[in-house]
Enzyme design. Sequence first.
Site, mmCIF file in Angstrom:
data_model
loop_
_atom_site.group_PDB
_atom_site.id
_atom_site.type_symbol
_atom_site.label_atom_id
_atom_site.label_comp_id
_atom_site.label_asym_id
_atom_site.label_seq_id
_atom_site.Cartn_x
_atom_site.Cartn_y
_atom_site.Cartn_z
ATOM 1 N N ASP A 53 0.840 -1.212 0.000
ATOM 2 C CA ASP A 53 0.000 0.000 0.000
ATOM 3 C C ASP A 53 0.866 1.250 0.000
ATOM 4 O O ASP A 53 0.821 2.051 0.925
ATOM 5 C CB ASP A 53 -0.945 -0.040 1.209
ATOM 6 C CG ASP A 53 -1.769 -1.317 1.238
ATOM 7 O OD1 ASP A 53 -2.896 -1.297 0.724
ATOM 8 O OD2 ASP A 53 -1.268 -2.341 1.741
ATOM 9 N N ASN A 124 -6.590 -4.020 -4.759
ATOM 10 C CA ASN A 124 -7.853 -3.533 -5.303
ATOM 11 C C ASN A 124 -7.707 -2.189 -5.998
ATOM 12 O O ASN A 124 -8.372 -1.916 -7.004
ATOM 13 C CB ASN A 124 -8.921 -3.459 -4.206
ATOM 14 C CG ASN A 124 -8.491 -2.625 -3.015
ATOM 15 O OD1 ASN A 124 -7.502 -2.947 -2.346
ATOM 16 N ND2 ASN A 124 -9.225 -1.565 -2.720
ATOM 17 N N HIS A 218 -2.992 -9.674 -1.322
ATOM 18 C CA HIS A 218 -3.238 -8.283 -0.922
ATOM 19 C C HIS A 218 -4.161 -8.211 0.287
ATOM 20 O O HIS A 218 -3.900 -7.475 1.241
ATOM 21 C CB HIS A 218 -3.841 -7.485 -2.068
ATOM 22 C CG HIS A 218 -4.152 -6.062 -1.695
ATOM 23 N ND1 HIS A 218 -3.175 -5.174 -1.296
ATOM 24 C CD2 HIS A 218 -5.335 -5.384 -1.607
ATOM 25 C CE1 HIS A 218 -3.727 -4.009 -1.002
ATOM 26 N NE2 HIS A 218 -5.040 -4.108 -1.174
ATOM 27 N N HIS A 227 -10.642 -2.902 7.493
ATOM 28 C CA HIS A 227 -11.290 -3.882 6.625
ATOM 29 C C HIS A 227 -11.643 -5.181 7.341
ATOM 30 O O HIS A 227 -12.527 -5.912 6.892
ATOM 31 C CB HIS A 227 -10.397 -4.189 5.416
ATOM 32 C CG HIS A 227 -10.244 -3.036 4.488
ATOM 33 N ND1 HIS A 227 -9.040 -2.396 4.282
ATOM 34 C CD2 HIS A 227 -11.149 -2.375 3.718
ATOM 35 C CE1 HIS A 227 -9.203 -1.413 3.417
ATOM 36 N NE2 HIS A 227 -10.473 -1.374 3.064
ATOM 37 N N HIS A 253 -3.409 -4.229 2.308
ATOM 38 C CA HIS A 253 -4.806 -3.790 2.295
ATOM 39 C C HIS A 253 -5.147 -2.911 3.489
ATOM 40 O O HIS A 253 -5.569 -1.766 3.304
ATOM 41 C CB HIS A 253 -5.749 -4.979 2.201
ATOM 42 C CG HIS A 253 -7.147 -4.606 1.810
ATOM 43 N ND1 HIS A 253 -7.420 -3.716 0.788
ATOM 44 C CD2 HIS A 253 -8.365 -5.004 2.299
ATOM 45 C CE1 HIS A 253 -8.731 -3.586 0.657
ATOM 46 N NE2 HIS A 253 -9.326 -4.349 1.560
#
Length: 339
Positions: A53, A124, A218, A227, A253
């Site tokens: 990230d 994503n 990920h 999340h 993530h």
Amino acid sequence: MSSKFDIGSLSIVMTLLICFLLLSLAPKLEAELATVQHAPNPDGSISFLVIGDWGRHGLYNQSQVALQMGRIGEEMDINFVVSTGDNIYDNGMKSIDDPAFQLSFSNIYTSPSLQKPWYLVLGNHDYRGDVEAQLSPILRSMDSRWICMRSFIVDAEIAELFFVDTTPFVDAYFLSPQDQTYDWSGVSPRKSYLQTILTELEMGLRESSAKWKIVVGHHAIKSASIHGNTKELESLLLPILEANKVDLYMNGHDHCLQHISTSQSPIQFLTSGGGSKAWRGYYNWTTPEDMKFFYDGQGFMSVKITRSELSVVFYDVSGNSLHKWDTSKMLDSDFYFPL
């Protein structure tokens, strides 16, 4: 009589030959994940850094994290770098000519120790752009470090790293994408794509003779950050990892650093998602005995593996060591069976 036998024998041979040729030309029922060979050090050991990230043109402390990665990488004399995805923010790469590649990667990770292969999975945010741009070999011609595929294996002899494309597993990206657009051009039909990943991964893990097995994706299987756990991975991916004695699952993530180890699973769940923008002040975990470490700031992770030992260290944006975890396995030579 003899000539009839010869003609008959020739006919059988020709039939068998044709069948053999047809079978050899037919597609394999079981495909295999692409494998990259990465030679270990002369003593069989490997070491690498893990970052996730990160791609924000150097902003949100990305450049500072990169600087400390370079320092730790030099101290460890690392073999390579692993990226857990979300390589380019906010919406992946627009095309192969997108300047974000240089601004977020080549111009940021400039330390001599980081001029090693980078093995990357997609996140994503990468799927919000042109996915094929990140997968294109043209990027590697621009920067030879870049090795990005959807799902693949890095075989370092003592350890095998299995990189898994986790974004297509998440139902929400398909059922309620909100105002986001995703590039699913290489994923449809989704059900078949996911089954292929699971089949190839299971086969690769089952056939692996590596001392250590590591899976990289990920999305988190388990996480205390925003999340949380990824239910699709808990139900579809985790059973395969546990059945094949995977040692580590590494992900990004969630923009934090964390280490989770539960009594229900032998796998260590490691999040390295602090490559740039971090999420401060969010924590949701109900079993404190399972949470070995949690840090809601920027940073990265290192892994060192020998024939008998594995060591993980988490670092913050200043390069300070925040958490260390070690484990060991018996050498084959340690097993002694008296005659």
